[in-house]
Design an enzyme around this catalytic site. Structure first.
Site, PDB file in Angstrom:
ATOM      1  N   ALA A 185      12.427 -57.784  33.565  1.00  0.00           N
ATOM      2  CA  ALA A 185      12.033 -57.136  34.813  1.00  0.00           C
ATOM      3  C   ALA A 185      10.512 -57.157  35.004  1.00  0.00           C
ATOM      4  CB  ALA A 185      12.559 -55.709  34.850  1.00  0.00           C
ATOM      5  N   HIS A 186      10.079 -56.602  36.150  1.00  0.00           N
ATOM      6  CA  HIS A 186       8.667 -56.659  36.509  1.00  0.00           C
ATOM      7  C   HIS A 186       7.789 -55.867  35.527  1.00  0.00           C
ATOM      8  CE1 HIS A 186       9.971 -53.146  39.260  1.00  0.00           C
ATOM      9  NE2 HIS A 186       9.449 -52.623  38.178  1.00  0.00           N
ATOM     10  N   ASN A 187       6.614 -56.428  35.289  1.00  0.00           N
ATOM     11  CA  ASN A 187       5.577 -55.810  34.457  1.00  0.00           C
ATOM     12  C   ASN A 187       5.970 -55.630  32.995  1.00  0.00           C
ATOM     13  OD1 ASN A 187       5.042 -54.551  37.423  1.00  0.00           O
ATOM     14  ND2 ASN A 187       3.108 -54.814  36.328  1.00  0.00           N
ATOM     15  N   SER A 218       8.338 -52.547  33.114  1.00  0.00           N
ATOM     16  CA  SER A 218       7.179 -51.949  32.430  1.00  0.00           C
ATOM     17  C   SER A 218       7.433 -51.667  30.962  1.00  0.00           C
ATOM     18  CB  SER A 218       6.747 -50.655  33.148  1.00  0.00           C
ATOM     19  OG  SER A 218       6.356 -50.934  34.477  1.00  0.00           O
TER      20      SER A 218
END
Length: 340
Positions: free
Chosen positions: A234-236, A254
């Site tokens: 997923a993002h980050n 994250s």
């Protein structure tokens, strides 16, 4: 090539006939005369009597074997190197196909192969020796390093940075939008995903993997990390160096994962989790919070030894329930007879 030449290639020590000709490399159960195979653990010694190979790669010489042996520190590594030597042919550069769509502002180094039906956008940079297979899409201002192999139907969205000697298998999407929404007045409002993805040198990514771009900043995969098929990142997310991510792992946004971490198949990691370097997570585990270095299993994940003990108890629960019911019946009988 003969065994003496192979020993020189692998810096190994020969026990037996150094002149024996080796024509192929195979597993211990499939090997035929002329093949070289390997044994990496004592438990596989039972397969040796039926093995027809002309040479066995070993860590230590095995007594009473009639075939030649090649002693090396790491037989499995030697086997891998020989597979590459015998069967992997370095590709010859083919240049840019007339059937590829390549922007005039793209910078493509010498020795690059761009196959038919690729789409290479404005501002893309591709390093020497890289292979772009058919039906690959590369978005604006993305950068690919030297010696990479991008297999068919890979999508690299805009602003992606790929290091050197990276392998990306078919169907993978790098830089898809992160799953970010704000709920307001009965509906979900999409949070623009304006960050990028950075992939370090010597990373290999399997087929049908999704690596989401960051909301802001970058999703990062460290050098030497290997990611198996059907993984969601997923993002980050930030993954360290030389980490192994096995198939069907899902990593929430994250999350920070250290170096030399192993995530076994179907591990699920909640967002904002932090996993220390050197940690091992067992298959189908569910991970949340801050995880210190160690081995973990289960959902929610607990130390692996505790999980093994819990599993042993879990397997006995039907028997324990039966005994509990028997004790309850005995207690009722004692109460009926006014003994207690």
């Amino acid at each position: 090539m003969n065994l003496k030449e192979i020993a020189s290639l692998l810096n190994g020590e020969i026990f037996g006939d150094e002149s024996v000709e080796i024509t192929g490399v195979s597993g211990i159960n499939e090997a035929r005369e002329g093949d070289i195979t390997f044994i990496s653990a004592k438990k596989y010694a039972k397969d040796l009597p039926a093995c027809r190979a002309s040479c066995i790669i070993v860590r230590e010489p095995i007594a009473d074997l009639t075939v030649s042996q090649l002693k090396v520190p790491n037989p499995y590594l030697a086997f891998a190197r020989l597979l590459g030597h015998f069967y992997v042919t370095p590709p010859k550069p083919t240049g840019i196909s007339k059937d590829a769509l390549v922007s005039g502002t793209a910078k493509i180094a010498g020795g690059v192969s761009v196959h038919p039906f690729c789409y290479i956008s404005d501002g893309v940079s591709i390093g020497s020796g890289t292979i772009i297979s058919p039906y690959v899409f590369i978005g604006e201002n993305s950068t690919i390093g030297e010696g990479c192999t991008i297999y068919p139907h890979v999508t690299l969205r805009e602003g992606i940075r790929i290091g050197n000697r990276v392998i990306i298998h078919s169907g993978t999407v790098i830089g898809s939008d992160g799953f970010g929404y704000v709920f307001d007045e009965g509906r979900y409002y999409k949070i623009p995903q304006v960050g990028g993805v950075i992939i370090g040198d010597d990373v290999e990514i399997g087929s049908n993997v999704s690596v989401d771009r960051a909301t802001t900043g970058n999703t990062v995969i460290g050098k030497g990390t290997k990611i198996d098929n059907l993984t969601q990142i997923a993002h980050n997310v930030r993954i360290g160096d030389n980490t192994i991510v096995v198939a069907q792992v899902g990593i929430g946004g994250s999350t920070e994962i250290g170096n030399y971490v192993t995530l076994a198949g179907q591990v699920g990691i909640a967002d904002h989790t932090r996993i220390d370097s050197g940690t091992m997570i067992g298959a189908q585990s569910g991970v949340t919070g801050n995880v210190s270095k160690g081995a973990y299993s289960g959902s929610p994940a607990i130390p692996h030894r505790n999980w093994l003990r819990a599993q042993a108890v879990f397997a006995k629960l039907p028997e324990m329930q039966k005994k509990l019911r028997e004790l309850e019946e005995k207690l009722k009988e004692l109460e009926r007879r006014h003994i207690i």
